[in-house]
Write an enzyme that holds these catalytic residues in place. Structure first.
Site, PDB file in Angstrom:
ATOM      1  N   LYS A 110       0.822  -1.214   0.000  1.00 52.73           N
ATOM      2  CA  LYS A 110       0.000   0.000   0.000  1.00 52.73           C
ATOM      3  C   LYS A 110       0.860   1.270   0.000  1.00 52.73           C
ATOM      4  O   LYS A 110       0.392   2.333  -0.388  1.00 52.73           O
ATOM      5  CB  LYS A 110      -0.987  -0.013   1.158  1.00 52.73           C
ATOM      6  CG  LYS A 110      -2.108  -1.014   0.939  1.00 52.73           C
ATOM      7  CD  LYS A 110      -3.215  -0.902   1.953  1.00 52.73           C
ATOM      8  CE  LYS A 110      -4.286  -1.937   1.717  1.00 52.73           C
ATOM      9  NZ  LYS A 110      -3.848  -3.328   2.032  1.00 52.73           N
TER      10      LYS A 110
HETATM   11  C1  LIG Z   1      -4.394  -4.489   1.339  1.00 55.96           C
HETATM   12  C2  LIG Z   1      -3.570  -5.729   1.219  1.00 55.96           C
HETATM   13  C3  LIG Z   1      -3.928  -6.783   0.332  1.00 55.96           C
HETATM   14  C4  LIG Z   1      -5.207  -6.766  -0.489  1.00 55.96           C
HETATM   15  O1  LIG Z   1      -5.186  -5.802  -1.510  1.00 55.96           O
HETATM   16  P1  LIG Z   1      -6.568  -5.296  -2.132  1.00 55.96           P
HETATM   17  O2  LIG Z   1      -6.201  -4.158  -3.000  1.00 55.96           O
HETATM   18  O3  LIG Z   1      -7.405  -4.866  -0.945  1.00 55.96           O
HETATM   19  O4  LIG Z   1      -7.181  -6.432  -2.849  1.00 55.96           O
HETATM   20  C5  LIG Z   1      -3.084  -7.878   0.228  1.00 55.96           C
HETATM   21  N1  LIG Z   1      -1.959  -7.959   0.982  1.00 55.96           N
HETATM   22  C6  LIG Z   1      -1.590  -6.993   1.836  1.00 55.96           C
HETATM   23  C7  LIG Z   1      -0.348  -7.161   2.632  1.00 55.96           C
HETATM   24  C8  LIG Z   1      -2.368  -5.832   1.979  1.00 55.96           C
HETATM   25  O5  LIG Z   1      -1.998  -4.884   2.858  1.00 55.96           O
END
Ligand SMILES: *Cc1c(COP(=O)(O)O)cnc(C)c1O
Length: 492
Positions: A110
């Site tokens: 993120k």
């Molecule tokens: C947010 C997140 C996901 C999922 O991603 P999405 O965009 O919500 O599908 C997967 N792995 C980690 C470590 C995350 O922080």
């Protein structure tokens, strides 16, 4: 370029409006009305910042070249990531690769979007003739708050306040937030749970008198919401970038399709891959990997989205989700029928489910979904370590486990495949150590040492730095005093 709401094609906005408003007034999500095309070959000779600028400028035509240059340099070039390329490719075989997206400040993917979005927001605000300082309020159960703090840290024209439940976050999450640097970052522990934090923040956004008071102080509220286009768009870049690197290194031929396996929760990351495909990137299958919360697997199998089900807490907590908001964008992109999408979303909010019926085949084309349950996830961490000498976190392991099932289903499909690695194994040391057959120590730093010894890898910078970092945020407030806490901070 114009964007429209997934629930009303006549609700149209320009890029800077979309970034500033986040969500459409009718409850829908914004999607671009035309999809720009980018030939991946043209990116091969560029570094990551220039690749990002190419993708951003294709969508944000109301931002100048200098503005976007400043955004991508700030986000990706000034030491925020431990690698020059943001994404780093690890080869497991000559046909199977891992795209590591966890070299940013909070060791999860993120960061990639949350470094760019905070730099776009003040520019969008100025374009809308807003001269106030932007104040971001975030309620967090741990991870998102920290990634947002890092993203907004020292970004001019912005200030951020993160509220977390005082006794509701892990020791590591507490340390990460309480030691946050930056003159414009603030962290407040709320005497209550996560719901209290979230309700409190929502109330402040909707409180007219409070917003007027802030306006007199030269401040406007905004959110760092995950459905904002400025959170989704930066994720398109790494799908292109990885393909460009594989092409450059001769691992694939021009035009050769590549499968991407994406550990999925809110459907944001995998939707960015769908956008890359629509923009002309030769994407093969998009393999949607779920943990025990497998609502998407059922959807891609039966066409019925049914969120009325048990919620499981898993060792891949960032994917513990029942309503994957970004799926709404796929429904629109595939049907181009905002009326139809709006009806389905109304069914979902009234009855927790909807049926995509006769449009299902159109919607699911190019996607394959499967789940990886808890023991399978641990076993996959172990197997990947034994087989390749490579250690992965539980979210990535869900992806690797699901790819194993894909190959069992299609043994002849040896298309080059990239597994998206969304978090560092050092972010989930206890689950990883247990999977590797070790008994985790109590303390998180001792666990990190244990994992480093066991795997011969080194402890990532952000975690190592946490050991020495000073606690600088100590504010605590009652759950009904969050507004006062904000005003105290603003007035200094
Ligand atoms: C947010 C997140 C996901 C999922 O991603 P999405 O965009 O919500 O599908 C997967 N792995 C980690 C470590 C995350 O922080």
């Amino acid at each position: 370029m114009l964007f429209c709401s997934t629930r009303d094609q006549k609700n149209q906005k320009t890029a800077h409006e979309v970034i500033l408003e986040g969500i459409a007034s009718d409850g829908g999500l914004f999607v671009p009305m035309q999809i720009p095309q980018i030939d991946v070959k043209t990116l091969c000779g560029m570094d990551y910042t220039q690749r990002a600028k190419t993708v951003f400028s294709a969508y944000l035509d109301d931002f100048t070249d200098e503005e976007l240059e400043q955004v991508v340099r700030g986000a990706y070039a000034e030491g925020r990531f431990a690698t020059p390329d943001v994404e780093q490719i690890h080869s497991l075989t000559d046909r199977l690769f891992v795209m590591e997206l966890f070299h940013g400040p909070t060791m999860a993917f993120k960061d990639v979007a949350l470094q760019a979005m905070p730099r776009l927001l003040p520019l969008a605000s100025v374009k809308s003739r807003n001269e106030n300082e932007i104040l971001i309020l975030v309620a967090t159960s741990g991870d998102t708050g920290k990634a947002a703090l890092e993203g907004f840290c020292d970004v001019k024209g912005t200030r951020i306040i993160v509220f977390y439940p005082k006794d509701g976050v892990s020791r590591a999450q507490y340390l990460q937030m309480a030691t946050q640097k930056g003159a414009n970052t603030h962290v407040v522990a709320v005497e209550g749970n996560f719901d209290d934090c979230q309700t409190g923040v929502k109330k402040l956004f909707g409180d007219r008198a409070f917003n007027e008071t802030l306006d007199r102080l030269g401040v406007s509220l905004s959110s760092a919401n995950s459905i904002n286009w400025a959170r989704l768009m930066p994720q398109i870049v790494y799908y292109y970038s990885t393909y460009a690197d594989l092409l450059k290194e001769g691992k694939i031929r021009e035009g050769e399709p590549v499968h991407y396996v994406v550990p999925t929760g809110n459907f944001g990351d995998i939707l960015a891959a769908e956008f890359a495909r629509l923009m002309g990137l030769p994407v093969g299958q998009l393999i949607c990997a779920s943990n025990s919360n497998d609502v998407l697997v059922d959807f891609f199998e039966k066409g019925v989205y049914d969120s009325d089900r048990t919620f499981y807490r898993t060792i891949s907590p960032s994917m513990d989700i029942l309503v994957s908001s970004n799926l709404e964008r796929l429904l629109y992109l595939r049907t181009k029928d905002a009326q139809w999408v709006r009806s389905r979303m109304e069914e979902l909010s009234d009855g927790k489910r909807y049926d995509s019926a006769e449009l299902f085949d159109t919607i699911r084309e190019g996607f394959w979904a499967q789940k990886c349950a808890e023991e399978e996830t641990s076993r996959t961490i172990r197997e990947v370590w034994d087989r390749y000498g490579y250690v992965i976190d539980p979210h990535t392991a869900v992806g690797a486990g699901v790819y194993g099932k894909y190959r069992e289903t299609f043994p002849d499909d040896d298309t080059v495949t990239v597994i998206v690695s969304t978090a560092s194994p050092y972010k989930f040391t206890d689950a990883v150590l247990e999977a590797l057959g070790e008994k985790p120590e109590e303390d998180i730093f001792a666990q990190a040492d244990q994992l480093a010894r066991k795997t011969g890898t080194s402890i990532p910078g952000p975690l190592a730095a946490l050991r020495e970092a000073k606690i600088v945020h100590t504010t605590v407030c009652a759950k009904d005093r969050m507004g006062e806490a904000v005003l105290n901070i603003i007035k200094g």
